[in-house]
Design an enzyme around this catalytic site. Structure first.
Site, PDB file in Angstrom:
ATOM      1  N   ASP A   1       0.855  -1.184   0.000  1.00 28.10           N
ATOM      2  CA  ASP A   1       0.000   0.000   0.000  1.00 28.10           C
ATOM      3  C   ASP A   1       0.896   1.241   0.000  1.00 28.10           C
ATOM      4  OD1 ASP A   1      -2.694   1.178   0.113  1.00 28.10           O
ATOM      5  OD2 ASP A   1      -2.026   1.977   2.033  1.00 28.10           O
TER       6      ASP A   1
ATOM      7  N   GLU B   1       0.833   5.786   0.439  1.00 27.21           N
ATOM      8  CA  GLU B   1       0.147   7.052   0.694  1.00 27.21           C
ATOM      9  C   GLU B   1       0.817   8.099  -0.185  1.00 27.21           C
ATOM     10  OE1 GLU B   1      -2.543   7.109   2.298  1.00 27.21           O
ATOM     11  OE2 GLU B   1      -2.406   5.181   3.327  1.00 27.21           O
TER      12      GLU B   1
ATOM     13  N   HIS C   1      -4.493  10.691   5.638  1.00 24.03           N
ATOM     14  CA  HIS C   1      -3.403   9.904   6.236  1.00 24.03           C
ATOM     15  C   HIS C   1      -2.686  10.584   7.392  1.00 24.03           C
ATOM     16  CE1 HIS C   1      -0.935  12.512   3.744  1.00 24.03           C
ATOM     17  NE2 HIS C   1      -1.364  11.932   2.623  1.00 24.03           N
TER      18      HIS C   1
ATOM     19  N   HIS D   1      -5.592   6.402   7.414  1.00 23.46           N
ATOM     20  CA  HIS D   1      -4.908   5.532   6.464  1.00 23.46           C
ATOM     21  C   HIS D   1      -3.408   5.555   6.768  1.00 23.46           C
ATOM     22  CE1 HIS D   1      -8.083   4.955   3.206  1.00 23.46           C
ATOM     23  NE2 HIS D   1      -8.672   5.643   4.170  1.00 23.46           N
TER      24      HIS D   1
ATOM     25  N   ASP E   1      -2.348  -0.570   6.567  1.00 26.31           N
ATOM     26  CA  ASP E   1      -3.304  -1.003   5.546  1.00 26.31           C
ATOM     27  C   ASP E   1      -2.813  -2.253   4.828  1.00 26.31           C
ATOM     28  OD1 ASP E   1      -4.866   1.083   6.292  1.00 26.31           O
ATOM     29  OD2 ASP E   1      -4.745   2.190   4.410  1.00 26.31           O
TER      30      ASP E   1
END
Length: 246
Positions: free
Chosen positions: A7, A9, A57, A153, A158
């Site tokens: 994942d 960001e 986030h 997040h 995640d």
């Protein structure tokens, strides 16, 4: 089989608008077992983060100011994921950003697909559950995966949650296999199938005919019912397919 649940960001939604990756989180699966091997890094994007992205986030420009730039972590990242299959929720988003970062290196580094395969769990969920919500939070609820720590997040958190969701979607973790000697099996080296074959050819086993017959223990009705329920759950999670029900 090595898989990497990944994942990211980012500073915003569109790499074509100059947005960059600010965090990468990876969790390793070996033969469908979650290992302790992780790759996690925060990245200085060399640009401002959109206010809307910070609300998602919580990563700020001040926090990332002293972090490494993507170019300085690129080699370590590619070495970690190289040769594996990436498991990503909404893969087009993360792969688009990763491809953009590779293009900025200016060293003909290619695309992420040149280094590893990609499996999109969002596409998988939409196929298995058409017409339903298939966000990561929705899948956590559907497959009873704990996401209580997910207030904001975060790439590594995640990825850890997605690893549990992916395994639940595809039938659960596979227990470690044991060979005839009771030794752990593997995917390569002397612990794998080739190693077991070499040992068997080098030292063939004889059959002990003097021991009494082995006991046959039948399952109870309750155990048979629980087994049938488990097969039904596996089939439900895999579009009606369950190998053991055939």
């Amino acid at each position: 089989m090595r898989q990497i649940v990944l994942d990211t960001e980012t500073t915003g939604l569109d790499p074509k608008a100059g947005h960059r990756i600010i965090e990468i989180g990876c969790v390793e699966l070996l033969n469908r077992r979650i290992t302790q091997n992780r790759f996690h890094v925060y990245i200085n994007p060399e640009r401002e983060i959109d206010a809307g992205a910070i609300e998602v986030h919580g990563l700020t420009n001040e926090f990332l100011a002293g972090k490494p730039v993507f170019k300085s972590i690129a080699e370590d990242f590619l070495n970690f994921v190289g040769g594996a299959e990436l498991i990503i929720h909404n893969a087009a988003f993360d792969v688009g950003f990763l491809d953009h970062e590779l293009s900025l290196l200016g060293e003909n580094r290619g695309r992420i697909a040149d280094y590893c395969g990609v499996c999109d769990t969002l596409a998988m969920a939409r196929k298995n559950h058409p017409g339903q919500r298939n966000s990561l939070d929705a899948l956590c609820k559907r497959y009873n995966v704990d996401n209580s720590r997910r207030e904001l997040h975060g790439a590594l958190l995640d990825a850890e949650i997605l690893a549990d969701v992916y395994l639940a979607m595809t039938g659960g973790q596979i227990a470690m296999l044991l060979d005839a000697d009771g030794e752990p099996g593997g995917v390569s080296g002397s612990g794998g199938a080739e190693g077991r074959l070499e040992r068997e050819q080098a030292a063939p086993r004889s059959v002990n005919t003097s021991r009494p017959p082995l006991r046959v223990i039948r399952s109870t009705p309750e155990e048979a019912e629980a087994h049938a329920a488990r097969l039904e759950a596996i089939a439900k999670a895999n579009s009606g397919n369950c190998l053991w029900s055939r």
